[in-house]
Design an enzyme around this catalytic site. Structure first.
Site, PDB file in Angstrom:
ATOM      1  N   LYS A   1     -10.721 -88.869  29.415  1.00  0.00           N
ATOM      2  CA  LYS A   1      -9.903 -89.434  30.506  1.00  0.00           C
ATOM      3  C   LYS A   1      -8.408 -89.272  30.253  1.00  0.00           C
ATOM      4  O   LYS A   1      -7.636 -89.095  31.190  1.00  0.00           O
ATOM      5  CB  LYS A   1     -10.225 -90.920  30.682  1.00  0.00           C
TER       6      LYS A   1
ATOM      7  N   ASP B   1     -11.243 -96.095  38.595  1.00  0.00           N
ATOM      8  CA  ASP B   1     -11.712 -97.230  37.780  1.00  0.00           C
ATOM      9  C   ASP B   1     -10.889 -98.475  38.095  1.00  0.00           C
ATOM     10  O   ASP B   1     -11.402 -99.593  38.162  1.00  0.00           O
ATOM     11  CB  ASP B   1     -11.512 -96.943  36.284  1.00  0.00           C
TER      12      ASP B   1
HETATM   13  P1  NAP Z   1     -12.367 -95.637  25.131  1.00  0.00           P
HETATM   14  O1  NAP Z   1     -11.163 -95.090  25.805  1.00  0.00           O
HETATM   15  O2  NAP Z   1     -13.007 -94.856  24.048  1.00  0.00           O
HETATM   16  O3  NAP Z   1     -11.937 -97.087  24.528  1.00  0.00           O
HETATM   17  C1  NAP Z   1     -12.836 -97.840  23.787  1.00  0.00           C
HETATM   18  C2  NAP Z   1     -12.215 -99.205  23.446  1.00  0.00           C
HETATM   19  O4  NAP Z   1     -13.247 -99.999  22.881  1.00  0.00           O
HETATM   20  C3  NAP Z   1     -11.115 -99.130  22.417  1.00  0.00           C
HETATM   21  O5  NAP Z   1     -10.170-100.148  22.667  1.00  0.00           O
HETATM   22  C4  NAP Z   1     -11.848 -99.420  21.095  1.00  0.00           C
HETATM   23  O6  NAP Z   1     -11.062-100.021  20.110  1.00  0.00           O
HETATM   24  C5  NAP Z   1     -12.878-100.408  21.564  1.00  0.00           C
HETATM   25  N1  NAP Z   1     -14.082-100.398  20.739  1.00  0.00           N
HETATM   26  C6  NAP Z   1     -15.017 -99.423  20.671  1.00  0.00           C
HETATM   27  N2  NAP Z   1     -16.000 -99.775  19.833  1.00  0.00           N
HETATM   28  C7  NAP Z   1     -15.674-101.008  19.361  1.00  0.00           C
HETATM   29  C8  NAP Z   1     -16.290-101.902  18.442  1.00  0.00           C
HETATM   30  N3  NAP Z   1     -17.445-101.605  17.852  1.00  0.00           N
HETATM   31  N4  NAP Z   1     -15.685-103.090  18.184  1.00  0.00           N
HETATM   32  C9  NAP Z   1     -14.517-103.405  18.782  1.00  0.00           C
HETATM   33  N5  NAP Z   1     -13.875-102.597  19.657  1.00  0.00           N
HETATM   34  C10 NAP Z   1     -14.453-101.412  19.940  1.00  0.00           C
HETATM   35  O7  NAP Z   1     -13.504 -95.974  26.177  1.00  0.00           O
HETATM   36  P2  NAP Z   1     -13.360 -96.397  27.732  1.00  0.00           P
HETATM   37  O8  NAP Z   1     -13.388 -95.187  28.587  1.00  0.00           O
HETATM   38  O9  NAP Z   1     -12.235 -97.318  27.863  1.00  0.00           O
HETATM   39  O10 NAP Z   1     -14.759 -97.141  27.977  1.00  0.00           O
HETATM   40  C11 NAP Z   1     -15.035 -98.379  27.346  1.00  0.00           C
HETATM   41  C12 NAP Z   1     -16.286 -99.019  27.926  1.00  0.00           C
HETATM   42  O11 NAP Z   1     -16.111 -99.250  29.310  1.00  0.00           O
HETATM   43  C13 NAP Z   1     -17.537 -98.163  27.792  1.00  0.00           C
HETATM   44  O12 NAP Z   1     -18.629 -98.998  27.496  1.00  0.00           O
HETATM   45  C14 NAP Z   1     -17.726 -97.581  29.184  1.00  0.00           C
HETATM   46  O13 NAP Z   1     -19.090 -97.322  29.461  1.00  0.00           O
HETATM   47  C15 NAP Z   1     -17.213 -98.728  30.025  1.00  0.00           C
HETATM   48  N6  NAP Z   1     -16.770 -98.234  31.341  1.00  0.00           N
HETATM   49  C16 NAP Z   1     -17.421 -98.717  32.429  1.00  0.00           C
HETATM   50  C17 NAP Z   1     -17.045 -98.289  33.683  1.00  0.00           C
HETATM   51  C18 NAP Z   1     -17.765 -98.836  34.874  1.00  0.00           C
HETATM   52  O14 NAP Z   1     -17.691 -98.236  35.950  1.00  0.00           O
HETATM   53  N7  NAP Z   1     -18.422 -99.962  34.737  1.00  0.00           N
HETATM   54  C19 NAP Z   1     -16.004 -97.371  33.850  1.00  0.00           C
HETATM   55  C20 NAP Z   1     -15.337 -96.930  32.706  1.00  0.00           C
HETATM   56  C21 NAP Z   1     -15.720 -97.372  31.444  1.00  0.00           C
HETATM   57  P3  NAP Z   1     -10.185 -99.153  19.074  1.00  0.00           P
HETATM   58  O15 NAP Z   1      -8.869 -98.918  19.769  1.00  0.00           O
HETATM   59  O16 NAP Z   1     -10.083-100.040  17.892  1.00  0.00           O
HETATM   60  O17 NAP Z   1     -10.941 -97.890  18.809  1.00  0.00           O
END
Ligand code: NAP
Length: 538
Positions: free
Chosen positions: A314, A351
């Site tokens: 993204k 989003d």
């Molecule tokens: P991303 O850019 O990779 O960001 C992930 C975030 O989660 C970072 O802040 C990371 O922290 C944190 N994180 C990951 N694993 C962790 C753990 N085990 N413990 C604590 N913090 C953790 O991902 P994203 O695109 O933002 O997506 C994140 C989530 O949102 C996913 O589950 C995705 O499926 C969901 N999502 C849902 C929708 C929807 O339509 N419902 C849309 C978009 C995303 P660090 O900075 O420390 O790495």
């Protein structure tokens, strides 16, 4: 033969328009002849066009005894008979002579297609000279289990296969990256004889779905999960029902979700069904992409008309687009890319609207609110996570007048985002005892609690008691542990599925240029949970 690798040079409409539509072929890999015949009947019931009878899978195979059973008529489907030796990726370990005799017998018993490997095609041709029935077509095949050679090398391979006298050319290669498939599309479009051209492996998956667009002769779909005859082969049901492969032709537009991994996404099910419901000539596929810029440069034709973007692309998508919507630029993440008619790529973020409007509506449904202002205005809004979704939520809440707090595992990232939007940053440990006021809103934007780790949660139940509203971006499962415990504490809960549906509605409008029918779209989305069996597996 064109040699450029980019699909922009491929003009499927011109080259493939006169070809018959690609068939769906189900491999029958049973160990016993009668079961193999039953698999052929099952393939017919699924709506397949042909079944590949893999004689090398049979245990104790005796051609004169078993072939009449397997090929008995009336047969519900045409039969493609293959007797693949070990040296070409099959299971047969004997000599070529006995193998050829079995293939010749299959021809005499009425097999519609027989497959033989390029390495021994000349020898086989000599044997069947003057003996091949007119209604049997010979496929000469070549398999590369290591890589996908250059377009020039593939073109030479096609010429070599054609020179054997093959009726149908078959080339299967292996993708090390998704751009390898573009080379196969080039070959399919320009080939002058019927050709099966597939790229194996999860990175080659799109070759199996999009081959009808480029004039491929057939594509393989397994009888069910676990019955694949090659890596990353979809099921026949997925090809027919999920990807609507019967409707894919040279003019079909291609959309898809770019991610790594991408197999968990429900977007292909949702968007394909939505396209079908409005008669939009398009297919939506999963793109397993390692290098976003390389992918976009390779699949640069107008036919590749739009993309959804997910983890981890993204943020790179902002840099790869020619123009970026100001909101998406401010968030620093693009989840939707559209190719404009002038070829320029434009990035958006749906989003942000999806999540914020879902939370606003959740609050409106449970609290008395002023219809003229956002129910987020003035409230303390805690975002857990500082990635793509975290930025979208933080930016959106700030836009609506909320006071935003960021908590993240990596504190430096929390600080960075907090500085950007002008709010405080917390560690995840700080969050456990954070309760400066009543009526707070919590939004989890980390993957904590996502399937299969459904017992995990980002915040203790005790700490959840401080929140009036809790949103979780995770949508598999629909009710996460976080939401369940928040509801038990009396909070209003908003599911990530609602965000998913709303961001997808925004994408649908960008993709099709049509207004979304909210009711119809929701009806499709609500059927997703019942259709898990059709989930693509990458
Ligand atoms: P991303 O850019 O990779 O960001 C992930 C975030 O989660 C970072 O802040 C990371 O922290 C944190 N994180 C990951 N694993 C962790 C753990 N085990 N413990 C604590 N913090 C953790 O991902 P994203 O695109 O933002 O997506 C994140 C989530 O949102 C996913 O589950 C995705 O499926 C969901 N999502 C849902 C929708 C929807 O339509 N419902 C849309 C978009 C995303 P660090 O900075 O420390 O790495």
């Amino acid at each position: 033969m064109a040699t450029a690798m980019s699909v922009s040079a491929v003009t499927p409409a011109a080259a493939a328009v006169a070809r018959p539509r690609a068939m769906v072929c189900v491999p029958a890999t049973a160990r016993a002849p009668r079961e193999m015949a039953e698999e052929l009947a099952a393939a017919a019931a699924l709506g397949a066009d042909v079944a590949e009878l893999r004689l090398d899978c049979l245990v104790g195979f005796a051609p004169r005894r078993d072939l009449p059973v397997i090929l008995a008529k009336p047969r519900p489907l045409p039969a493609l008979v293959t007797y693949r030796p070990k040296w070409e990726g099959g299971e047969y370990e004997g000599d070529d002579e006995s193998r050829f005799e079995a293939l010749l017998l299959a021809m005499e018993l009425g097999a519609e297609y027989v497959d033989v490997e390029l390495k021994v095609a000349d020898k086989f041709m000599k044997l069947i000279s003057g003996r091949k029935p007119d209604n049997c077509k010979l496929i000469v095949s070549s398999h590369n289990y290591e890589s996908t050679p250059s377009s020039e090398e593939l073109a030479n391979l096609v010429a070599q296969i054609q020179a054997t006298g093959a009726d149908i050319v078959k080339i299967a290669t292996t993708a090390t990256e998704i751009v390898d498939v573009a080379k196969m599309f080039q070959i399919l479009v320009h080939c002058q004889v019927p050709i099966i051209g597939l790229v194996m492996n999860d990175r080659g998956f799109i070759s199996r779905v999009l081959c009808p667009k480029y004039g491929g002769f057939l594509t393989f779909g397994s009888l069910k999960k676990g019955k694949e005859s090659a890596p990353a082969q979809p099921t026949a049901a997925e090809l027919i029902n999920l990807y609507n492969i019967r409707q894919i032709g040279p003019d079909t537009k291609v959309f898809g979700i770019i991610g790594k991994p991408v197999g968990h996404s429900k977007s292909p099910i949702l968007h394909n069904e939505a396209f079908r419901s409005v008669g939009f000539n398009a297919v939506y596929v999963p793109f397993l992409v390692d290098d976003l810029a390389k992918f976009l440069n390779t699949y640069s034709s107008p036919d590749f008309a739009g993309f959804s973007c997910t983890i981890p692309h993204k943020e790179a998508a902002v840099r790869c687009c020619d123009e970026v919507d100001p909101i998406a630029r401010a968030i620093g993440a693009v989840n939707t890319i559209i190719r404009r008619p002038d070829g320029k790529l434009v990035g958006y973020n749906t989003d942000y609207v999806g999540a914020i409007s879902a939370i606003e509506d959740g609050i409106r449904a449970s609290e008395q609110t002023d219809p003229d202002t956002s129910p987020l205005a003035g409230r303390l809004f805690v975002v857990i996570g500082a990635g793509g979704a975290g930025k979208a939520l933080a930016y959106g809440a700030k836009e609506k007048g909320a006071r935003v707090v960021i908590a993240n595992r990596t504190f430096a990232r929390a600080q960075e985002l907090a500085n950007l939007i002008g709010g405080p940053a917390l560690t995840l440990a700080d969050l456990e005892n954070y309760h400066p006021e009543e009526g707070m809103i919590l939004a989890n934007t980390t993957a904590i609690g996502m399937h299969p780790n459904v017992n995990e949660t980002p915040l203790s139940k005790q700490a959840l008691k401080s929140y009036a509203v809790v949103f979780d971006a995770v949508y598999t499962p629909k009710e996460t542990r976080l939401l369940r415990e928040a509801a038990e504490c009396g909070a209003t809960v908003v599911s990530g599925l609602e965000m998913f549906i709303r961001q997808a509605m925004g994408q649908f409008e960008h993709f099709t240029g049509m207004p979304v029918d909210d009711y119809k779209f929701r009806a499709i989305a609500s059927s997703l949970d019942n259709r898990n069996t059709m989930k693509p597996r990458l």
